[in-house]
Design a protein around this motif. Structure first.
Motif, PDB file in Angstrom:
ATOM      1  N   LEU A  88       9.717  14.791   1.727  1.00 51.37           N
ATOM      2  CA  LEU A  88      10.211  13.765   2.641  1.00 51.37           C
ATOM      3  C   LEU A  88       9.024  12.975   3.416  1.00 51.37           C
ATOM      4  CD1 LEU A  88      12.700  12.047   3.391  1.00 51.37           C
ATOM      5  CD2 LEU A  88      12.966  13.624   5.205  1.00 51.37           C
ATOM      6  N   TRP A  89       8.215  13.757   4.068  1.00 53.20           N
ATOM      7  CA  TRP A  89       7.110  13.105   4.629  1.00 53.20           C
ATOM      8  C   TRP A  89       6.108  12.495   3.800  1.00 53.20           C
ATOM      9  CZ3 TRP A  89       1.793  13.385   5.210  1.00 53.20           C
ATOM     10  CH2 TRP A  89       1.320  12.983   6.661  1.00 53.20           C
ATOM     11  N   TRP A  90       5.801  13.173   2.784  1.00 57.26           N
ATOM     12  CA  TRP A  90       4.771  12.466   1.785  1.00 57.26           C
ATOM     13  C   TRP A  90       5.328  11.157   1.298  1.00 57.26           C
ATOM     14  CZ3 TRP A  90       0.066  13.214   2.091  1.00 57.26           C
ATOM     15  CH2 TRP A  90      -0.468  14.354   2.232  1.00 57.26           C
ATOM     16  N   ILE A  91       6.790  11.051   1.122  1.00 55.09           N
ATOM     17  CA  ILE A  91       7.593   9.755   0.647  1.00 55.09           C
ATOM     18  C   ILE A  91       7.394   8.858   1.797  1.00 55.09           C
ATOM     19  CG2 ILE A  91       9.428   8.837  -0.034  1.00 55.09           C
ATOM     20  CD1 ILE A  91      10.297  11.530  -1.545  1.00 55.09           C
ATOM     21  N   LEU A  92       7.791   9.236   3.017  1.00 56.28           N
ATOM     22  CA  LEU A  92       7.701   8.216   4.079  1.00 56.28           C
ATOM     23  C   LEU A  92       6.478   7.739   4.366  1.00 56.28           C
ATOM     24  CD1 LEU A  92      10.134   9.971   6.615  1.00 56.28           C
ATOM     25  CD2 LEU A  92      10.681   8.061   4.971  1.00 56.28           C
ATOM     26  N   LEU A  93       5.465   8.601   4.200  1.00 57.27           N
ATOM     27  CA  LEU A  93       4.112   8.155   4.296  1.00 57.27           C
ATOM     28  C   LEU A  93       3.729   7.076   3.172  1.00 57.27           C
ATOM     29  CD1 LEU A  93       1.395   8.489   5.987  1.00 57.27           C
ATOM     30  CD2 LEU A  93       0.779  10.214   4.137  1.00 57.27           C
ATOM     31  N   GLY A  94       3.984   7.265   2.039  1.00 60.45           N
ATOM     32  CA  GLY A  94       3.660   6.404   0.906  1.00 60.45           C
ATOM     33  C   GLY A  94       4.418   5.275   1.168  1.00 60.45           C
ATOM     34  N   LEU A  95       5.690   5.106   1.585  1.00 57.25           N
ATOM     35  CA  LEU A  95       6.235   3.984   1.901  1.00 57.25           C
ATOM     36  C   LEU A  95       6.108   3.131   3.076  1.00 57.25           C
ATOM     37  CD1 LEU A  95      10.244   5.050   1.345  1.00 57.25           C
ATOM     38  CD2 LEU A  95       8.820   3.440  -0.138  1.00 57.25           C
ATOM     39  N   GLY A  96       5.395   3.799   3.976  1.00 50.32           N
ATOM     40  CA  GLY A  96       4.810   3.287   5.153  1.00 50.32           C
ATOM     41  C   GLY A  96       3.775   2.770   4.853  1.00 50.32           C
ATOM     42  N   THR A  97       2.648   3.280   4.159  1.00 45.30           N
ATOM     43  CA  THR A  97       1.523   2.737   3.757  1.00 45.30           C
ATOM     44  C   THR A  97       1.546   1.289   2.909  1.00 45.30           C
ATOM     45  OG1 THR A  97       0.753   5.278   3.846  1.00 45.30           O
ATOM     46  CG2 THR A  97      -0.414   3.396   2.590  1.00 45.30           C
ATOM     47  N   ALA A  98       2.496   1.554   2.058  1.00 52.29           N
ATOM     48  CA  ALA A  98       2.883   0.144   1.165  1.00 52.29           C
ATOM     49  C   ALA A  98       3.161  -0.840   1.955  1.00 52.29           C
ATOM     50  CB  ALA A  98       3.724   0.732   0.185  1.00 52.29           C
ATOM     51  N   VAL A  99       4.207  -0.540   2.890  1.00 48.62           N
ATOM     52  CA  VAL A  99       4.738  -1.873   3.767  1.00 48.62           C
ATOM     53  C   VAL A  99       3.617  -2.335   4.626  1.00 48.62           C
ATOM     54  CG1 VAL A  99       6.079  -2.192   5.816  1.00 48.62           C
ATOM     55  CG2 VAL A  99       6.987  -1.068   3.906  1.00 48.62           C
ATOM     56  N   PHE A 100       2.719  -0.998   5.209  1.00 51.56           N
ATOM     57  CA  PHE A 100       1.536  -1.641   6.003  1.00 51.56           C
ATOM     58  C   PHE A 100       0.454  -2.520   5.413  1.00 51.56           C
ATOM     59  CE2 PHE A 100      -2.852  -0.680   7.745  1.00 51.56           C
ATOM     60  CZ  PHE A 100      -2.960  -1.304   9.013  1.00 51.56           C
ATOM     61  N   VAL A 101       0.114  -2.278   4.126  1.00 49.57           N
ATOM     62  CA  VAL A 101      -0.915  -2.788   3.360  1.00 49.57           C
ATOM     63  C   VAL A 101      -0.166  -4.178   3.081  1.00 49.57           C
ATOM     64  CG1 VAL A 101      -1.934  -2.989   1.015  1.00 49.57           C
ATOM     65  CG2 VAL A 101      -1.896  -0.683   2.343  1.00 49.57           C
ATOM     66  N   ALA A 102       0.871  -4.158   2.473  1.00 49.90           N
ATOM     67  CA  ALA A 102       1.532  -5.613   2.429  1.00 49.90           C
ATOM     68  C   ALA A 102       1.583  -6.402   3.446  1.00 49.90           C
ATOM     69  CB  ALA A 102       3.115  -5.495   1.664  1.00 49.90           C
ATOM     70  N   VAL A 103       2.077  -5.979   4.475  1.00 51.29           N
ATOM     71  CA  VAL A 103       2.242  -6.924   5.685  1.00 51.29           C
ATOM     72  C   VAL A 103       0.620  -7.350   6.154  1.00 51.29           C
ATOM     73  CG1 VAL A 103       2.699  -6.788   8.210  1.00 51.29           C
ATOM     74  CG2 VAL A 103       4.327  -6.015   6.490  1.00 51.29           C
ATOM     75  N   THR A 104      -0.122  -6.297   6.184  1.00 51.89           N
ATOM     76  CA  THR A 104      -1.578  -6.960   6.516  1.00 51.89           C
ATOM     77  C   THR A 104      -2.229  -7.862   5.675  1.00 51.89           C
ATOM     78  OG1 THR A 104      -1.670  -4.555   7.351  1.00 51.89           O
ATOM     79  CG2 THR A 104      -3.626  -5.790   7.445  1.00 51.89           C
ATOM     80  N   GLY A 105      -1.804  -7.588   4.335  1.00 48.00           N
ATOM     81  CA  GLY A 105      -2.382  -8.540   3.485  1.00 48.00           C
ATOM     82  C   GLY A 105      -1.619  -9.773   3.648  1.00 48.00           C
ATOM     83  N   TYR A 106      -0.463  -9.995   3.714  1.00 51.42           N
ATOM     84  CA  TYR A 106      -0.065 -11.450   3.983  1.00 51.42           C
ATOM     85  C   TYR A 106      -0.466 -11.991   5.444  1.00 51.42           C
ATOM     86  CZ  TYR A 106       3.198 -11.497   0.204  1.00 51.42           C
ATOM     87  OH  TYR A 106       3.755 -11.634  -0.985  1.00 51.42           O
ATOM     88  N   LEU A 107      -0.760 -11.189   6.294  1.00 51.56           N
ATOM     89  CA  LEU A 107      -1.363 -11.663   7.552  1.00 51.56           C
ATOM     90  C   LEU A 107      -2.686 -12.249   7.390  1.00 51.56           C
ATOM     91  CD1 LEU A 107       0.239 -11.505  10.227  1.00 51.56           C
ATOM     92  CD2 LEU A 107      -1.087  -9.335  10.767  1.00 51.56           C
ATOM     93  N   LEU A 108      -3.502 -11.467   6.585  1.00 42.14           N
ATOM     94  CA  LEU A 108      -4.739 -11.933   6.455  1.00 42.14           C
ATOM     95  C   LEU A 108      -4.737 -13.141   5.472  1.00 42.14           C
ATOM     96  CD1 LEU A 108      -6.592  -8.534   5.594  1.00 42.14           C
ATOM     97  CD2 LEU A 108      -7.196 -10.206   7.282  1.00 42.14           C
ATOM     98  N   LEU A 109      -3.840 -13.198   4.693  1.00 45.34           N
ATOM     99  CA  LEU A 109      -3.922 -14.602   3.790  1.00 45.34           C
ATOM    100  C   LEU A 109      -3.467 -15.610   4.652  1.00 45.34           C
ATOM    101  CD1 LEU A 109      -3.887 -14.629   0.633  1.00 45.34           C
ATOM    102  CD2 LEU A 109      -1.343 -14.807   0.744  1.00 45.34           C
ATOM    103  N   ALA A 110      -2.455 -15.509   5.653  1.00 48.81           N
ATOM    104  CA  ALA A 110      -2.118 -16.410   6.339  1.00 48.81           C
ATOM    105  C   ALA A 110      -3.226 -16.984   7.283  1.00 48.81           C
ATOM    106  CB  ALA A 110      -0.668 -16.007   7.231  1.00 48.81           C
ATOM    107  N   ALA A 111      -3.933 -16.082   7.944  1.00 47.06           N
ATOM    108  CA  ALA A 111      -5.040 -16.146   8.570  1.00 47.06           C
ATOM    109  C   ALA A 111      -6.031 -17.090   7.904  1.00 47.06           C
ATOM    110  CB  ALA A 111      -5.398 -15.091   9.239  1.00 47.06           C
ATOM    111  N   LEU A 112      -6.347 -16.966   6.781  1.00 49.10           N
ATOM    112  CA  LEU A 112      -7.311 -17.460   5.955  1.00 49.10           C
ATOM    113  C   LEU A 112      -6.818 -18.819   5.574  1.00 49.10           C
ATOM    114  CD1 LEU A 112      -8.960 -14.207   4.323  1.00 49.10           C
ATOM    115  CD2 LEU A 112      -9.767 -15.561   6.210  1.00 49.10           C
TER     116      LEU A 112
END
Ligand code: CUA
Length: 335
Positions: A44-68
């Motif tokens: 369960l811990w690994w699945i949560l880490l995977g999901l959390g990482t995916a969300v983090f990468v997506a949100v950070t990506g959009y944030l960068l996109l918006a800034a640029l």
């Protein structure tokens, strides 16, 4: 001058990090699992880490996109040219699906780890004290009582009855299962299973006072026959002090009032103040896992336990050297 101070600070930081990392190498890890319950929790811990990482990468990506991205000169001033559909999708639908998946997986893991895979045949009672663990084997008669060391057979579930003698503690063997609180006036039924024989470190996972961080125990899983031998030996009374040639030490044990808090079967009835010392010498550690059970450590511990463990309820026992050595002989004979 300034740069040499900065360099010294950097070196100190690196050294501190190295020391901390060395400590981690020895620490029990909930991800280095050795039992079925911990295994499910780690998945369960690994699945949560995977999901959390995916969300983090997506949100950070959009944030960068918006800034640029430059907003269109006359268009709506939306961040990524988003419309309502985009917001409904990424702001509501996808988070809802992710949270639902997490909810289902968490409930499933809770259900799987709540009950042992088969009905346990052995029950062990573990009572938390400030700052040590009392361990009882009611199936072996009320007589087998030890401290800070839990022996179990490997490869099958063991029922644990968790209680507390004072404040809330929490029982945790990270490699084998999750945490379970030990609450005064309550019995929490729990279970544990180690896949393979081995030694697993246990810790108190609820702040319980000044020595909370030093409230350890050792869980020793053995093959079935070794465990049976251990249990049978623990059920025996210790060798008679006279026969073992340690009568003088036993006399010190009584006179110096160790006996007020510590039981030794055949000499003093069980107490719930200090650890039962009936088979003290068979245990590996002192002071709830803080030190190896050696004569030297024991001598220092009896002289002044507060030096090792500030906040322990055991008082310092100043004794003349000959009496202290006799007492050590006696304690070392409690095999
Ligand atoms: Cu016991 Cu923290």
């Amino acid at each position: 001058m300034k740069s040499s101070a900065a360099r010294a600070r950097r070196v100190a930081l690196v050294l501190a990090a190295a020391v901390l990392a060395a400590g981690c190498a020895n620490a029990p890890s909930a991800l280095r699992t050795a039992g079925p319950a911990a295994g499910s929790i780690a998945v369960l811990w690994w699945i949560l880490l995977g999901l959390g990482t995916a969300v983090f990468v997506a949100v950070t990506g959009y944030l960068l996109l918006a800034a640029l991205r430059q907003p269109p000169p006359d268009g709506p001033r939306s961040l990524v040219g988003a419309d309502e559909r985009f917001i409904a999708m990424w702001g509501i639908a996808i988070p809802a699906v992710i949270l639902l998946v997490v909810l289902v997986l968490t409930i499933r893991t809770g259900a799987v780890t709540y009950r042992p895979p088969s009905e346990p045949e052995l029950t062990v009672e573990v009572i938390g004290h400030q700052f040590w663990w009392e361990v009882r084997y009611p199936d072996a008669g009320a007589t087998v009582v030890t401290a800070n060391e839990i022996h179990v057979p490997a490869g099958r579930p063991v029922r644990l009855v968790l209680e507390s003698a004072d404040v809330i503690h929490s029982f945790w063997v990270p490699e084998l299962h999750g945490k379970m609180d030990q609450i005064p006036g309550r019995s929490n039924v729990f279970w544990i299973e180690a896949d393979e024989p081995g030694e697993y470190r246990g810790i108190c996972a609820e702040f319980c006072g000044i020595q909370h961080a030093q409230m350890h125990f050792l869980l020793i899983a053995s093959p079935e026959d070794e465990f049976a031998t251990w249990l049978a030996a623990q059920a025996e009374e210790p060798e008679d002090a006279e026969a073992a040639g340690v009568a003088a030490g036993q006399e010190v044990f009584v006179q110096a009032n160790c006996i007020a808090c510590h039981a030794v079967r055949g000499l003093r009835e069980p107490t719930d103040v200090g650890p039962d010392l009936t088979h003290f010498a068979s245990r590996r550690t002192l002071a709830a896992g803080m030190q190896e059970n050696t004569r030297e450590n024991l001598r220092a511990w009896i002289r002044n336990p507060h030096q090792t463990k500030p906040g322990t309820r055991m008082p310092a026992t100043p004794l003349p050297d000959d009496e202290l050595e006799a007492l050590l002989d006696y304690l070392e004979a409690l095999r």
